[in-house]
Design a protein around this motif. Structure first.
Motif, PDB file in Angstrom:
ATOM      1  N   GLY A 239       0.797  -1.224   0.000  1.00  0.00           N
ATOM      2  CA  GLY A 239       0.000   0.000   0.000  1.00  0.00           C
ATOM      3  C   GLY A 239       0.827   1.271   0.000  1.00  0.00           C
ATOM      4  O   GLY A 239       0.324   2.335   0.363  1.00  0.00           O
ATOM      5  N   ILE A 240       2.063   1.180  -0.427  1.00  0.00           N
ATOM      6  CA  ILE A 240       2.925   2.363  -0.488  1.00  0.00           C
ATOM      7  C   ILE A 240       2.619   3.176  -1.738  1.00  0.00           C
ATOM      8  O   ILE A 240       2.555   4.403  -1.701  1.00  0.00           O
ATOM      9  CB  ILE A 240       4.407   1.956  -0.408  1.00  0.00           C
ATOM     10  N   ILE A 241       2.416   2.481  -2.848  1.00  0.00           N
ATOM     11  CA  ILE A 241       2.013   3.136  -4.093  1.00  0.00           C
ATOM     12  C   ILE A 241       0.829   2.388  -4.682  1.00  0.00           C
ATOM     13  O   ILE A 241       0.561   1.237  -4.315  1.00  0.00           O
ATOM     14  CB  ILE A 241       3.159   3.211  -5.140  1.00  0.00           C
ATOM     15  N   ARG A 242       0.147   3.073  -5.586  1.00  0.00           N
ATOM     16  CA  ARG A 242      -0.939   2.451  -6.356  1.00  0.00           C
ATOM     17  C   ARG A 242      -0.651   2.756  -7.813  1.00  0.00           C
ATOM     18  O   ARG A 242      -0.511   3.926  -8.199  1.00  0.00           O
ATOM     19  CB  ARG A 242      -2.290   3.019  -5.941  1.00  0.00           C
ATOM     20  N   ILE A 243      -0.531   1.724  -8.632  1.00  0.00           N
ATOM     21  CA  ILE A 243      -0.272   1.897 -10.060  1.00  0.00           C
ATOM     22  C   ILE A 243      -1.558   2.361 -10.728  1.00  0.00           C
ATOM     23  O   ILE A 243      -2.586   1.693 -10.652  1.00  0.00           O
ATOM     24  CB  ILE A 243       0.223   0.591 -10.717  1.00  0.00           C
ATOM     25  N   LEU A 244      -1.486   3.521 -11.380  1.00  0.00           N
ATOM     26  CA  LEU A 244      -2.646   4.047 -12.105  1.00  0.00           C
ATOM     27  C   LEU A 244      -2.554   3.719 -13.586  1.00  0.00           C
ATOM     28  O   LEU A 244      -3.561   3.427 -14.226  1.00  0.00           O
ATOM     29  CB  LEU A 244      -2.739   5.557 -11.898  1.00  0.00           C
ATOM     30  N   ASP A 245      -1.349   3.819 -14.127  1.00  0.00           N
ATOM     31  CA  ASP A 245      -1.094   3.475 -15.530  1.00  0.00           C
ATOM     32  C   ASP A 245       0.259   2.792 -15.597  1.00  0.00           C
ATOM     33  O   ASP A 245       1.203   3.202 -14.911  1.00  0.00           O
ATOM     34  CB  ASP A 245      -1.020   4.732 -16.408  1.00  0.00           C
ATOM     35  N   LEU A 246       0.354   1.777 -16.428  1.00  0.00           N
ATOM     36  CA  LEU A 246       1.624   1.083 -16.631  1.00  0.00           C
ATOM     37  C   LEU A 246       1.655   0.557 -18.051  1.00  0.00           C
ATOM     38  O   LEU A 246       0.744  -0.168 -18.468  1.00  0.00           O
ATOM     39  CB  LEU A 246       1.771  -0.078 -15.642  1.00  0.00           C
ATOM     40  N   THR A 247       2.672   0.963 -18.781  1.00  0.00           N
ATOM     41  CA  THR A 247       2.831   0.458 -20.134  1.00  0.00           C
ATOM     42  C   THR A 247       4.316   0.340 -20.448  1.00  0.00           C
ATOM     43  O   THR A 247       5.138   1.062 -19.890  1.00  0.00           O
ATOM     44  CB  THR A 247       2.105   1.356 -21.170  1.00  0.00           C
ATOM     45  N   PHE A 248       4.638  -0.585 -21.317  1.00  0.00           N
ATOM     46  CA  PHE A 248       6.009  -0.756 -21.788  1.00  0.00           C
ATOM     47  C   PHE A 248       6.012  -0.596 -23.295  1.00  0.00           C
ATOM     48  O   PHE A 248       5.097  -1.077 -23.978  1.00  0.00           O
ATOM     49  CB  PHE A 248       6.551  -2.138 -21.395  1.00  0.00           C
ATOM     50  N   ILE A 249       7.032   0.086 -23.783  1.00  0.00           N
ATOM     51  CA  ILE A 249       7.152   0.327 -25.218  1.00  0.00           C
ATOM     52  C   ILE A 249       8.559  -0.039 -25.671  1.00  0.00           C
ATOM     53  O   ILE A 249       9.486  -0.113 -24.853  1.00  0.00           O
ATOM     54  CB  ILE A 249       6.865   1.802 -25.577  1.00  0.00           C
TER      55      ILE A 249
END
Length: 149
Positions: free
Chosen positions: A41-51
């Motif tokens: 619960g330290i961070i919450r991923i809102l968007d994650l993408t790899f290119i």
């Protein structure tokens, strides 16, 4: 005030990172740490993408299932898309890459800082500047300091 906007009042600071991987070399070493930060619960991923940028300069997305190095199943982040990260952002991130390189683009909430941020907002505080000092700059600054004799 709508329920969605009310929820935003309780949100911590939101940051983004673009992390380049030269020659698309992923060791997977950091992935378990990312999962741990989310699970605690330290961070919450809102968007994650790899290119990845091809030799001809074209850019394509990488599937999270392709990045399972290190034994971590990143597909738990499938669908992590808040709408904050747009095509223009992905293009800008790609511009920073050399042909053959890949990058991870992360938008995340600093959940740990939410109570402090909420208290500041309730007290009328407004963010007027923000930034990060890269570790390389800290090292360079420390190297530039002459030892006191």
């Amino acid at each position: 005030m709508t329920q969605d906007l009310a929820g935003l009042e309780e949100t911590g600071p939101i940051d983004y990172l673009v992390v380049a991987f030269p020659n698309a070399h992923f060791t997977g070493e950091a992935f378990p740490l990312l999962v741990d930060l989310v699970e605690r619960g330290i961070i919450r991923i809102l968007d994650l993408t790899f290119i990845q940028k091809a030799q001809d300069g074209s850019v394509s997305g990488l599937e999270l299932s392709e990045l399972a190095d290190g034994g971590v199943d990143l597909t738990i982040f499938e669908g992590a898309s808040s709408g904050l990260l747009g095509d223009d952002d992905i293009s800008e991130a790609a511009n920073a890459l050399a042909p053959g390189d890949a990058a991870g683009v992360f938008v995340y909430e600093n959940v740990w800082a939410a109570p402090f941020a909420v208290a500041l907002r309730r007290a009328g505080g407004q963010l007027v500047a923000s930034g990060r000092i890269p570790v390389q700059a800290v090292i360079a600054a420390l190297d530039a300091i002459e030892p006191v004799a």
